[in-house]
Design an enzyme around this catalytic site. Sequence first.
Site, PDB file in Angstrom:
ATOM      1  N   TRP A 296      52.721 -16.645  92.762  1.00 51.09           N
ATOM      2  CA  TRP A 296      53.223 -15.985  93.971  1.00 51.09           C
ATOM      3  C   TRP A 296      52.365 -16.341  95.176  1.00 51.09           C
ATOM      4  O   TRP A 296      51.144 -16.508  95.071  1.00 51.09           O
ATOM      5  CB  TRP A 296      53.202 -14.482  93.753  1.00 51.09           C
ATOM      6  CG  TRP A 296      53.410 -13.652  94.976  1.00 51.09           C
ATOM      7  CD1 TRP A 296      52.452 -13.213  95.839  1.00 51.09           C
ATOM      8  CD2 TRP A 296      54.654 -13.160  95.484  1.00 51.09           C
ATOM      9  NE1 TRP A 296      53.016 -12.463  96.857  1.00 51.09           N
ATOM     10  CE2 TRP A 296      54.368 -12.415  96.655  1.00 51.09           C
ATOM     11  CE3 TRP A 296      55.975 -13.269  95.066  1.00 51.09           C
ATOM     12  CZ2 TRP A 296      55.364 -11.790  97.403  1.00 51.09           C
ATOM     13  CZ3 TRP A 296      56.960 -12.640  95.809  1.00 51.09           C
ATOM     14  CH2 TRP A 296      56.661 -11.908  96.964  1.00 51.09           C
ATOM     15  N   ASP A 299      50.981 -13.757 102.618  1.00 52.00           N
ATOM     16  CA  ASP A 299      50.348 -13.965 103.923  1.00 52.00           C
ATOM     17  C   ASP A 299      49.430 -15.196 103.981  1.00 52.00           C
ATOM     18  O   ASP A 299      48.537 -15.346 103.139  1.00 52.00           O
ATOM     19  CB  ASP A 299      49.468 -12.773 104.289  1.00 52.00           C
ATOM     20  CG  ASP A 299      50.182 -11.446 104.226  1.00 52.00           C
ATOM     21  OD1 ASP A 299      51.379 -11.419 103.924  1.00 52.00           O
ATOM     22  OD2 ASP A 299      49.513 -10.425 104.469  1.00 52.00           O
ATOM     23  N   TRP A 323      54.420 -10.299  93.334  1.00 55.40           N
ATOM     24  CA  TRP A 323      53.204  -9.845  94.025  1.00 55.40           C
ATOM     25  C   TRP A 323      52.266  -9.144  93.040  1.00 55.40           C
ATOM     26  O   TRP A 323      52.681  -8.404  92.166  1.00 55.40           O
ATOM     27  CB  TRP A 323      53.590  -8.895  95.153  1.00 55.40           C
ATOM     28  CG  TRP A 323      52.459  -8.492  96.039  1.00 55.40           C
ATOM     29  CD1 TRP A 323      52.079  -9.074  97.204  1.00 55.40           C
ATOM     30  CD2 TRP A 323      51.538  -7.411  95.810  1.00 55.40           C
ATOM     31  NE1 TRP A 323      50.982  -8.431  97.728  1.00 55.40           N
ATOM     32  CE2 TRP A 323      50.633  -7.402  96.896  1.00 55.40           C
ATOM     33  CE3 TRP A 323      51.388  -6.461  94.811  1.00 55.40           C
ATOM     34  CZ2 TRP A 323      49.599  -6.483  96.998  1.00 55.40           C
ATOM     35  CZ3 TRP A 323      50.351  -5.546  94.903  1.00 55.40           C
ATOM     36  CH2 TRP A 323      49.477  -5.557  95.995  1.00 55.40           C
ATOM     37  N   PHE A 356      42.440  -8.839  99.907  1.00 51.20           N
ATOM     38  CA  PHE A 356      43.579  -8.821 100.810  1.00 51.20           C
ATOM     39  C   PHE A 356      43.324  -9.755 102.001  1.00 51.20           C
ATOM     40  O   PHE A 356      42.319 -10.437 102.075  1.00 51.20           O
ATOM     41  CB  PHE A 356      43.854  -7.394 101.283  1.00 51.20           C
ATOM     42  CG  PHE A 356      44.787  -6.618 100.375  1.00 51.20           C
ATOM     43  CD1 PHE A 356      44.985  -6.975  99.059  1.00 51.20           C
ATOM     44  CD2 PHE A 356      45.475  -5.505 100.848  1.00 51.20           C
ATOM     45  CE1 PHE A 356      45.847  -6.269  98.227  1.00 51.20           C
ATOM     46  CE2 PHE A 356      46.333  -4.786 100.031  1.00 51.20           C
ATOM     47  CZ  PHE A 356      46.517  -5.160  98.721  1.00 51.20           C
ATOM     48  N   ARG A 415      43.142  -2.774 107.222  1.00 57.34           N
ATOM     49  CA  ARG A 415      43.018  -4.053 106.527  1.00 57.34           C
ATOM     50  C   ARG A 415      43.289  -5.212 107.503  1.00 57.34           C
ATOM     51  O   ARG A 415      43.639  -5.012 108.645  1.00 57.34           O
ATOM     52  CB  ARG A 415      43.981  -4.138 105.340  1.00 57.34           C
ATOM     53  CG  ARG A 415      45.441  -3.881 105.710  1.00 57.34           C
ATOM     54  CD  ARG A 415      46.311  -3.775 104.454  1.00 57.34           C
ATOM     55  NE  ARG A 415      47.686  -3.431 104.781  1.00 57.34           N
ATOM     56  CZ  ARG A 415      48.136  -2.191 104.905  1.00 57.34           C
ATOM     57  NH1 ARG A 415      47.308  -1.167 104.735  1.00 57.34           N
ATOM     58  NH2 ARG A 415      49.404  -1.955 105.197  1.00 57.34           N
ATOM     59  N   ASP A 416      43.119  -6.441 107.001  1.00 58.14           N
ATOM     60  CA  ASP A 416      43.546  -7.691 107.642  1.00 58.14           C
ATOM     61  C   ASP A 416      42.728  -8.035 108.890  1.00 58.14           C
ATOM     62  O   ASP A 416      43.263  -8.159 109.996  1.00 58.14           O
ATOM     63  CB  ASP A 416      45.040  -7.641 108.017  1.00 58.14           C
ATOM     64  CG  ASP A 416      45.928  -7.155 106.896  1.00 58.14           C
ATOM     65  OD1 ASP A 416      45.552  -7.348 105.733  1.00 58.14           O
ATOM     66  OD2 ASP A 416      46.994  -6.579 107.187  1.00 58.14           O
TER      67      ASP A 416
END
Length: 720
Positions: A296, A299, A323, A356, A415-416
């Site tokens: 998979w 992003d 995912w 992540f 996050r991110d």
Amino acid sequence: MTRLLLLSIACQLSLTAGAGPAAADEPENRPDILIADFESEDYGDWTVTGEAFGPGPARGALAGQMHVDGFRGERLVNSFYGGDDATGTLTSPALRLERKFVNFLIGGGRYAGETCINLIVGGEVFRTATGPNDAAGGSERLDWHTWDVSELEGRTARIEIVDRRKGGWGHINVDHIVHSDRRLQPEPAAREISVEQRYVHLPVKRGAAKRRMSFRAAGHTVREFEIELADGEPDFFTFADVAPWRGQRLRIEVDRLPPDSNGLKRITQSDELPATDELYRERHRPQFHFTSRRGWLNDPNGMVYHDGEWHLFYQHNPYGTEWGNMHWGHAVSRDLVHWRELPIGLYPRRFGDWAFSGSAVVDTENSSGFGKGGEPPLVLAYTSTGRGECIAWSTDRGRTWTEYEGNPVVRHRGRDPRLVWHEPTKRWVMAVYTETDSLQSIAFHTSTDLKQWTYQSRIDGYFECPDLFELPVQGAAAGADASGRPETKWVLYAADGRYVLGRFDGKTFHPETDKQTLWHGNFYAAQTFSNAPDGRRIQIGWGRGITFPGMPFNQQMTVPVELTLRTTDEGVRMFAEPARELETLRGRAHARAAGPLRAGESPLEGVEGELFDLHAEFETGTAESVGLEIRGVPVEYNAREQQIHCRNVKVPLKPEGGVVHLRILADRGSLEIFGNQGRIAVSVGAIPPAGEQGIRLTARGGEARLRSLRVHELTSAWRP
């Protein structure tokens, strides 16, 4: 006649006569007794109370429920009838226990005594089991559970399925109750190997129960993940890189494995990837969009240009096509077209503490102190789901990464992280998605060394995966600052790609426009490359929802595009056009002269192929629409509505000077449409019908006029 078989006919006769258990066969050879398979429209002799179980067994998921799988046949017991607040019981007639075990498939909520299945003997609950899920969520998948009832052999019992729970996961799923001398419940299993080659090949079966697998070396768990391990014939093999333990003993453990599973036995070793001769040649494999070798993809992460290489990291499940197990996959390219997949960039520290999304930069001045020998380090920031925002660095061109011992560098609910160098203030900026006061926002933190961070401000109304960068404004209306430099604007967007333009002073973003939309369709969580040469701003997004049935990989990236800001009659807007490097894939060309475009006529008759780059300019004239059909997939420009239509996507696009310009890239799994030199961009998942190779272009409801038409057949980026 109902198929809810409480016992075999012979067993029913023995109950009537009051005889003991049948003894014709030795215990190890006694046939299984099917207590119930729930394949009838009603529950037969079973007693129903309440409303939760409905009028009969369900055909899979019920209204409002997630997809249910893992049951046998077409039906199962499902107490979601009426939703999670419905309650009730389902009870079998009396049955005689004549085997060692009662096996059944079970799913649903993990609430003892409330969502459960019970074995009732003498009016008491002797055995009970619940589903595997709780309020934290999970999968609506049934798996085997086994009761040992050998001590109860010869006694009479009833089976009771109970739903007394209201609220989330307040339901129970049961199927295929079997009385047997075999235990069907999965149990822990392990296999030990001597690591002699680089890869172990792991058999995967799509839709199989997810098992937790771990690798242990020298007494320590070194890898842990979930995998749909194939008990029988696999759909494909994925792989794990075990080079760090070459020459050592590796213990491969699985938390739950059926007794008859061949999953561990099928694991093999080699120094080559599985199915190397088929890699990138699979039937649906995109030929110029990036896809992972196995597993998979979502992003894009850590996109940075350094030392002649474009680095594309990405959210990755190496062990399955759905995912989960979030790692950072890693690929590099020297031309944005031909990608070489490298070993995993970031592994999660432990199961449940996933890696992540995040970003990467070149620390040119070595402000972090991580560099060596005068060479600047690459530094990335990512979300550790168990800790917070973390950084790591590399001094070997991104091949290996070292975690900063002071992690996490930012703790918050979010996050991110997106790292940006702000030249006027000589500081690093971290733009990161955050959740505070029930708001979804982008927060801005600053640092001088990428280690110590200070919160500065936030802007509300953004969800996930922020990006932040500055671009010059092109066009006649563009101005200049006091020093004569071209006017610039800062661009801010989040995962949905809707952007605003404004000013950024290194601490606070000051919007000057409303949110604008550039991308449409299957597009999410895009990121641009840091440190791109020649001031270019190159963007790649995740083609979210573009699937590849039957393939050992899933999802794709969109093509790299170059972003620019241009003045329009609506103000300054962002444009996206395919990176010029894609033109290196062009092969045979087909050009058509300007002229009328009439209904029923197509200037592209006879043009066939698989991969295309099409440019068309036309005036709509009296036509109601101008339609393209690319390998059986329709694309229409509706002149009356001034919209592009492709599958379920409709996008406004006004003619410019009376002319519509379309550029369409066609790959094996998608179409990408760029209108009016990148004023709008569309990504649509579309696997063409088998055998469709042609292109048609025609007018409908009147006559249009073709200004220019060029079609380039494209070659594969994967093949020499």
